[in-house]
Structure formats: C-alpha cells, structure tokens
Design a protein around this motif. Structure first.
Motif, mmCIF file in Angstrom:
data_model
loop_
_atom_site.group_PDB
_atom_site.id
_atom_site.type_symbol
_atom_site.label_atom_id
_atom_site.label_comp_id
_atom_site.label_asym_id
_atom_site.label_seq_id
_atom_site.Cartn_x
_atom_site.Cartn_y
_atom_site.Cartn_z
ATOM 1 N N UNK A 1 4.262 84.894 32.905
ATOM 2 C CA UNK A 1 4.375 85.953 31.892
ATOM 3 C C UNK A 1 3.013 86.435 31.419
ATOM 4 N N UNK A 2 2.954 87.737 31.138
ATOM 5 C CA UNK A 2 1.700 88.413 30.837
ATOM 6 C C UNK A 2 1.937 89.482 29.765
ATOM 7 N N UNK A 3 1.031 89.592 28.822
ATOM 8 C CA UNK A 3 1.072 90.673 27.837
ATOM 9 C C UNK A 3 0.361 91.879 28.442
ATOM 10 N N UNK A 4 1.109 92.937 28.687
ATOM 11 C CA UNK A 4 0.499 94.154 29.235
ATOM 12 C C UNK A 4 -0.231 94.935 28.157
ATOM 13 N N UNK A 5 0.342 94.931 26.958
ATOM 14 C CA UNK A 5 -0.253 95.718 25.885
ATOM 15 C C UNK A 5 0.350 95.276 24.559
ATOM 16 N N UNK A 6 -0.436 95.356 23.509
ATOM 17 C CA UNK A 6 0.031 95.036 22.163
ATOM 18 C C UNK A 6 -0.755 95.904 21.194
ATOM 19 N N UNK A 7 -0.064 96.443 20.201
ATOM 20 C CA UNK A 7 -0.746 97.242 19.178
ATOM 21 C C UNK A 7 0.059 97.192 17.890
ATOM 22 N N UNK A 8 -0.661 97.148 16.795
ATOM 23 C CA UNK A 8 -0.066 97.184 15.464
ATOM 24 C C UNK A 8 -0.509 98.482 14.813
ATOM 25 N N UNK A 9 0.407 99.154 14.145
ATOM 26 C CA UNK A 9 0.063 100.386 13.431
ATOM 27 C C UNK A 9 -1.082 100.119 12.468
ATOM 28 N N UNK A 10 -1.999 101.046 12.420
ATOM 29 C CA UNK A 10 -3.239 100.873 11.669
ATOM 30 C C UNK A 10 -3.018 100.397 10.235
ATOM 31 N N UNK A 11 -2.070 100.972 9.530
ATOM 32 C CA UNK A 11 -1.889 100.616 8.115
ATOM 33 C C UNK A 11 -1.261 99.243 7.910
ATOM 34 N N UNK A 12 -0.812 98.598 8.997
ATOM 35 C CA UNK A 12 -0.189 97.276 8.880
ATOM 36 C C UNK A 12 -1.027 96.160 9.502
ATOM 37 N N UNK A 13 -2.211 96.481 9.984
ATOM 38 C CA UNK A 13 -3.054 95.465 10.617
ATOM 39 C C UNK A 13 -3.494 94.429 9.594
ATOM 40 N N UNK A 14 -3.650 93.192 10.060
ATOM 41 C CA UNK A 14 -4.106 92.120 9.187
ATOM 42 C C UNK A 14 -3.001 91.500 8.348
ATOM 43 N N UNK A 15 -1.737 91.798 8.675
ATOM 44 C CA UNK A 15 -0.607 91.280 7.898
ATOM 45 C C UNK A 15 0.273 90.309 8.694
ATOM 46 N N UNK A 16 -0.236 89.820 9.824
ATOM 47 C CA UNK A 16 0.503 88.829 10.605
ATOM 48 C C UNK A 16 1.460 89.401 11.630
ATOM 49 N N UNK A 17 1.437 90.700 11.823
ATOM 50 C CA UNK A 17 2.374 91.333 12.758
ATOM 51 C C UNK A 17 2.003 91.014 14.208
ATOM 52 N N UNK A 18 0.719 91.099 14.538
ATOM 53 C CA UNK A 18 0.284 90.744 15.894
ATOM 54 C C UNK A 18 0.623 89.304 16.217
ATOM 55 N N UNK A 19 0.422 88.427 15.261
ATOM 56 C CA UNK A 19 0.752 87.004 15.428
ATOM 57 C C UNK A 19 2.256 86.840 15.708
ATOM 58 N N UNK A 20 3.080 87.580 14.986
ATOM 59 C CA UNK A 20 4.538 87.505 15.168
ATOM 60 C C UNK A 20 4.932 88.051 16.539
ATOM 61 N N UNK A 21 4.299 89.128 16.971
ATOM 62 C CA UNK A 21 4.597 89.691 18.288
ATOM 63 C C UNK A 21 4.199 88.714 19.397
ATOM 64 N N UNK A 22 3.047 88.072 19.267
ATOM 65 C CA UNK A 22 2.630 87.074 20.260
ATOM 66 C C UNK A 22 3.590 85.890 20.249
ATOM 67 N N UNK A 23 4.047 85.491 19.088
ATOM 68 C CA UNK A 23 5.018 84.403 18.993
ATOM 69 C C UNK A 23 6.295 84.753 19.752
ATOM 70 N N UNK A 24 6.719 86.002 19.656
ATOM 71 C CA UNK A 24 7.913 86.450 20.390
ATOM 72 C C UNK A 24 7.663 86.362 21.900
ATOM 73 N N UNK A 25 6.487 86.786 22.324
ATOM 74 C CA UNK A 25 6.100 86.671 23.735
ATOM 75 C C UNK A 25 6.177 85.215 24.197
ATOM 76 N N UNK A 26 5.662 84.313 23.383
ATOM 77 C CA UNK A 26 5.664 82.900 23.755
ATOM 78 C C UNK A 26 7.085 82.339 23.832
ATOM 79 N N UNK A 27 7.943 82.735 22.909
ATOM 80 C CA UNK A 27 9.338 82.280 22.953
ATOM 81 C C UNK A 27 9.994 82.682 24.261
#
Length: 154
Positions: A75-101
């Motif tokens: 498995x590979x992450x092709x791309x990930x992005x968080x909307x600018x106004x929501x960066x730094x709020x743990x969203x990227x971490x949650x998306x990566x966690x979903x990838x890992x699951x």
C-alpha cells in the motif's frame, strides 16, 4: 473536532483539487485543471480516495490510497492534502491512520513519498513511525528530491 473519514464521491472533485492546489505541493507540482479533474475522477471511480469531514459534512481534506501501489504489492499514499484553513488540527494524522487501518490488513509494510521541501509532513510521518528508506533526486521535477518512507507493522 470530530473527524469522519468516508469514501470520496465525484461531488468532491473540486474540494480535493482546491486542497492540493492551495498547498506548497500544488504550487510546485501543479497540473492543469482539466488534467487534475481527470486524475481525481479516476481515483474516485477506482475507490482510492477518501475524504475527511467534520460532523456537519464540511470537507477538511483527502487521502488517495493505492493498496497495490509499490511493486504491485505494498500500500502506498499517492496524495494527501488538508484544506488550508484546517491544517494543524490533526486531520492529516487521522487520514494517515485511515490509510494504515486499510493497508495493514493486507501488508506488513506501507509506503509514501514526501518532497524535500515538505518538512512539516516529513516530521509528521516520522512521528507516526515511518522511516526514510531512500532519497530519490529529481524524481518528478529537477532540483526536488523525494524521500521514500516506509512503516513496518509491529
């Protein structure tokens, strides 16, 4: 903030494009609008793109996952992005966690690339247990190196 991860639909294409285009990654690797639409349509139709929303359904970001990505096996992450106004709020971490699951259900190794200029993302991936495996200079663009990172299931 409660973050919900759901499969993307075609109605999310513009939000996904805006999230990536409004980032340093988008600034450096931008493709034209039509090409981006074609790529996101394919990713959504292939059920590879997931979006993060809040409790009200507000789009927060996306992750594009290829479960057979690296060497047609890992498995590979092709791309990930968080909307600018929501960066730094743990969203990227949650998306990566979903990838890992999803990824660790079929493999003991997960992969992603991170550009040398994207130090904030590389720091996050390192904190999450990804290790730098290789540096690939000029992979997509001259003078930009990509770090291949891997996480092994413990």
């Amino acid at each position: 903030m409660k973050i919900i991860i759901v499969p993307a639909t075609l109605s999310h294409i513009n939000e996904c494009k805006n999230a990536i285009m409004d980032s340093e990654l988008g600034n450096r690797y931008a493709t034209n609008n039509e090409q981006s639409s074609i790529l996101f349509t394919k990713g959504i139709n292939d059920e590879e793109i997931y979006i993060a929303t809040d409790m009200n359904g507000q789009f927060l970001g996306y992750i594009w996952i290829d479960l057979d990505g690296v060497f047609s096996n890992f498995p590979y992450v092709r791309s990930i992005a968080v909307s600018n106004k929501y960066r730094g709020q743990g969203i990227g971490r949650k998306l990566i966690s979903h990838f890992e699951e999803l990824g660790f259900k079929q493999s003991s190794k997960l992969f992603l690339l991170v550009s040398d200029f994207n130090t904030r993302a590389k720091k996050l991936y390192t904190e999450l247990g990804y290790q730098e495996m290789a540096i690939i200079p000029d992979l997509f663009k001259p003078e930009i190196s990509e770090f291949l990172m891997m996480k092994v299931k413990i």
